[in-house]
Design a protein around this motif. Structure first.
Motif, PDB file in Angstrom:
ATOM      1  N   GLY A  54       0.897  -1.178   0.264  1.00  0.00           N
ATOM      2  CA  GLY A  54      -0.123   0.005  -0.046  1.00  0.00           C
ATOM      3  C   GLY A  54       0.928   1.175   0.021  1.00  0.00           C
ATOM      4  N   ALA A  55       0.301   2.589   0.288  1.00  0.00           N
ATOM      5  CA  ALA A  55       0.846   3.782  -0.067  1.00  0.00           C
ATOM      6  C   ALA A  55       2.067   3.854   0.746  1.00  0.00           C
ATOM      7  N   GLU A  59       2.232   1.007  11.971  1.00  0.00           N
ATOM      8  CA  GLU A  59       1.262   0.828  13.061  1.00  0.00           C
ATOM      9  C   GLU A  59       0.394  -0.272  12.890  1.00  0.00           C
ATOM     10  N   GLY A  93      -2.617   9.496   6.050  1.00  0.00           N
ATOM     11  CA  GLY A  93      -1.701   9.951   7.110  1.00  0.00           C
ATOM     12  C   GLY A  93      -2.041  11.393   7.318  1.00  0.00           C
ATOM     13  N   GLY A 127      -5.143  -1.466   5.803  1.00  0.00           N
ATOM     14  CA  GLY A 127      -5.893  -2.646   5.767  1.00  0.00           C
ATOM     15  C   GLY A 127      -7.452  -1.991   6.032  1.00  0.00           C
ATOM     16  N   THR A 169       0.899   9.228   1.649  1.00  0.00           N
ATOM     17  CA  THR A 169      -0.127   8.293   1.860  1.00  0.00           C
ATOM     18  C   THR A 169      -1.456   8.725   1.742  1.00  0.00           C
ATOM     19  N   GLY A 214       7.485  -0.459  11.972  1.00  0.00           N
ATOM     20  CA  GLY A 214       8.646   0.202  11.633  1.00  0.00           C
ATOM     21  C   GLY A 214       8.536   0.850  10.218  1.00  0.00           C
ATOM     22  N   HIS A 273      -5.216  -1.193  -8.417  1.00  0.00           N
ATOM     23  CA  HIS A 273      -5.937  -0.066  -8.742  1.00  0.00           C
ATOM     24  C   HIS A 273      -5.493   0.833  -9.976  1.00  0.00           C
TER      25      HIS A 273
HETATM   26  N1  APR Z   1       6.931   2.539   6.441  1.00  0.00           N
HETATM   27  C1  APR Z   1       5.736   1.390   6.707  1.00  0.00           C
HETATM   28  N2  APR Z   1       4.329   1.613   6.857  1.00  0.00           N
HETATM   29  C2  APR Z   1       4.152   3.137   6.551  1.00  0.00           C
HETATM   30  C3  APR Z   1       5.290   4.185   6.335  1.00  0.00           C
HETATM   31  C4  APR Z   1       6.487   3.579   6.219  1.00  0.00           C
HETATM   32  N3  APR Z   1       7.397   4.723   6.038  1.00  0.00           N
HETATM   33  N4  APR Z   1       4.543   5.261   6.193  1.00  0.00           N
HETATM   34  C5  APR Z   1       3.094   5.153   6.178  1.00  0.00           C
HETATM   35  N5  APR Z   1       3.133   3.721   6.741  1.00  0.00           N
HETATM   36  C6  APR Z   1       1.845   3.173   7.010  1.00  0.00           C
HETATM   37  C7  APR Z   1       0.698   3.840   7.501  1.00  0.00           C
HETATM   38  O1  APR Z   1       0.914   3.679   8.940  1.00  0.00           O
HETATM   39  C8  APR Z   1      -0.515   3.333   6.970  1.00  0.00           C
HETATM   40  O2  APR Z   1      -1.137   2.154   7.866  1.00  0.00           O
HETATM   41  O3  APR Z   1       1.048   2.842   5.661  1.00  0.00           O
HETATM   42  C9  APR Z   1      -0.321   2.788   5.595  1.00  0.00           C
HETATM   43  C10 APR Z   1      -0.753   3.683   4.553  1.00  0.00           C
HETATM   44  O4  APR Z   1      -2.485   3.464   4.672  1.00  0.00           O
HETATM   45  P1  APR Z   1      -3.127   4.199   3.819  1.00  0.00           P
HETATM   46  O5  APR Z   1      -2.805   5.755   3.655  1.00  0.00           O
HETATM   47  O6  APR Z   1      -4.783   4.040   3.958  1.00  0.00           O
HETATM   48  O7  APR Z   1      -3.018   3.525   2.295  1.00  0.00           O
HETATM   49  P2  APR Z   1      -3.558   2.483   1.736  1.00  0.00           P
HETATM   50  O8  APR Z   1      -3.683   1.232   2.755  1.00  0.00           O
HETATM   51  O9  APR Z   1      -2.517   1.971   0.335  1.00  0.00           O
HETATM   52  O10 APR Z   1      -4.987   2.777   0.959  1.00  0.00           O
HETATM   53  C11 APR Z   1      -5.544   1.894   0.261  1.00  0.00           C
HETATM   54  O11 APR Z   1      -7.321   3.450  -0.257  1.00  0.00           O
HETATM   55  O12 APR Z   1      -7.672   5.423  -1.003  1.00  0.00           O
HETATM   56  C12 APR Z   1      -7.645   4.304  -1.377  1.00  0.00           C
HETATM   57  O13 APR Z   1      -7.255   3.583  -3.730  1.00  0.00           O
HETATM   58  C13 APR Z   1      -6.470   4.080  -2.464  1.00  0.00           C
HETATM   59  O14 APR Z   1      -4.897   2.341  -2.793  1.00  0.00           O
HETATM   60  C14 APR Z   1      -5.432   3.280  -1.673  1.00  0.00           C
HETATM   61  C15 APR Z   1      -6.271   2.591  -0.836  1.00  0.00           C
END
Ligand code: APR
Length: 274
Positions: A14-15, A243, A28, A218, A25, A257, A116
């Motif tokens: 994921g992001a 987290e 965040g 998730g 992200t 981490g 996506h």
């Molecule tokens: N290392 C590890 N984890 C990280 C880091 C990092 N450097 N930076 C952020 N995170 C974690 C955050 O704690 C968070 O749990 O990555 C996660 C990012 O979550 P989201 O911002 O919700 O992104 P994602 O899960 O990919 O979203 C899923 O939602 O909006 C839609 O289409 C969009 O593909 C996306 C989907």
């Protein structure tokens, strides 16, 4: 003596895996959606209402993604898939559209399934034909200024589906498809639309021996359901994230981490154990 079969490792990113490459992200504190109202940029309604705004948003994301570099986590996954191919069959499913996994995949062994869609592709609204298209049509301040980015690789630029081989026509500063003379939209899954390649993804998740989520909160389904699907089918489940995520009761191994540091550590320990 029976043939030794490879272990199947399935990774969902994921992001968060791209955060250390400087890309926002979604949920965040600097969440991408917080800069833009969700319903203003990532839905079909938004596109039909204001296609220029949507193309300004995706042009900005194309420029940002092109200016970012794959980080240690992207590279560690690509190296693992290549170096460990005699012990592991590695499958990568990504929710990300930023092309960083593809750019890290220098041995062409990851072949990420981008559920996506991708920032380096564009789709005809008439016949759904998908083109490689790495042009930003607007600059970062929102002015109309088509510019080529580096999101497509040499093979993609050489292929017949690279949009800019065709004399591109524009209508109100927006690209029109060479096939149907219809508007072109980003090849990105918008809210309310179905993710791509699910018929390919489900069997892969179900046969995983090891299922790893990296940098995803998730909370967005169906991707958020893959961990449970793998667990039910006997996989060892691992979560690498800043987290804990809601599926905590299904996680066998939680590695807290930054992906840039933790992914290569995890993959190294896995390689040693094989
Ligand atoms: N290392 C590890 N984890 C990280 C880091 C990092 N450097 N930076 C952020 N995170 C974690 C955050 O704690 C968070 O749990 O990555 C996660 C990012 O979550 P989201 O911002 O919700 O992104 P994602 O899960 O990919 O979203 C899923 O939602 O909006 C839609 O289409 C969009 O593909 C996306 C989907």
């Amino acid at each position: 003596m029976g043939l030794k079969t490879n272990k199947i490792i399935v990774i969902l990113t994921g992001a968060g895996i791209s955060a250390e490459s400087g890309l926002n992200t979604f949920r965040g504190p600097d969440g991408l959606w917080e800069n833009h109202r969700l319903e203003d940029v990532a839905t079909m309604d938004a596109y039909l209402k204001d296609p220029q705004l949507v193309w300004r948003f995706y042009s900005m994301r194309r420029i940002q993604a092109a200016n970012a570099d794959p980080n240690a986590a992207h590279k560690a996954l690509a190296s693992f898939a290549f170096e460990q191919s005699s012990h592991f069959d590695t499958y990568l499913i990504s929710q990300n559209v930023d092309v960083l996994h593809q750019r890290a995949d220098i041995h062409n062994r990851l072949d990420p399934i981008c559920m996506h869609g991708s920032l380096h592709q564009t789709r005809c609204m008439g016949c759904e034909a998908v083109y490689f298209d790495d042009y930003a049509y607007f600059d970062l301040s929102g002015n109309y200024a088509p510019q080529e980015t580096t999101l497509c690789n040499a093979d993609q630029k050489a292929s017949a589906s690279y949009l800019h081989h065709y004399k591109l026509e524009y209508r109100n500063f927006l690209p029109i498809s060479p096939c149907c003379k219809q508007p072109l939209r980003p090849h990105i899954v918008w809210f309310g639309e179905h993710p791509m390649y699910m018929e390919k993804i489900i069997p892969i998740v179900q046969k995983a021996n090891i299922f790893v989520t990296i940098g995803t909160s998730g909370v967005v389904y169906p991707a958020a359901g893959f961990l449970e699907m793998a667990k039910i089918n006997g996989a060892h489940t691992v979560c690498i994230n800043q987290e804990m995520i809601p599926q905590s009761s299904l996680i066998d191994e939680f590695i807290q981490g930054n992906a840039g540091e933790k992914v290569s550590e995890f993959l190294e320990s896995l390689s040693k154990s094989s």
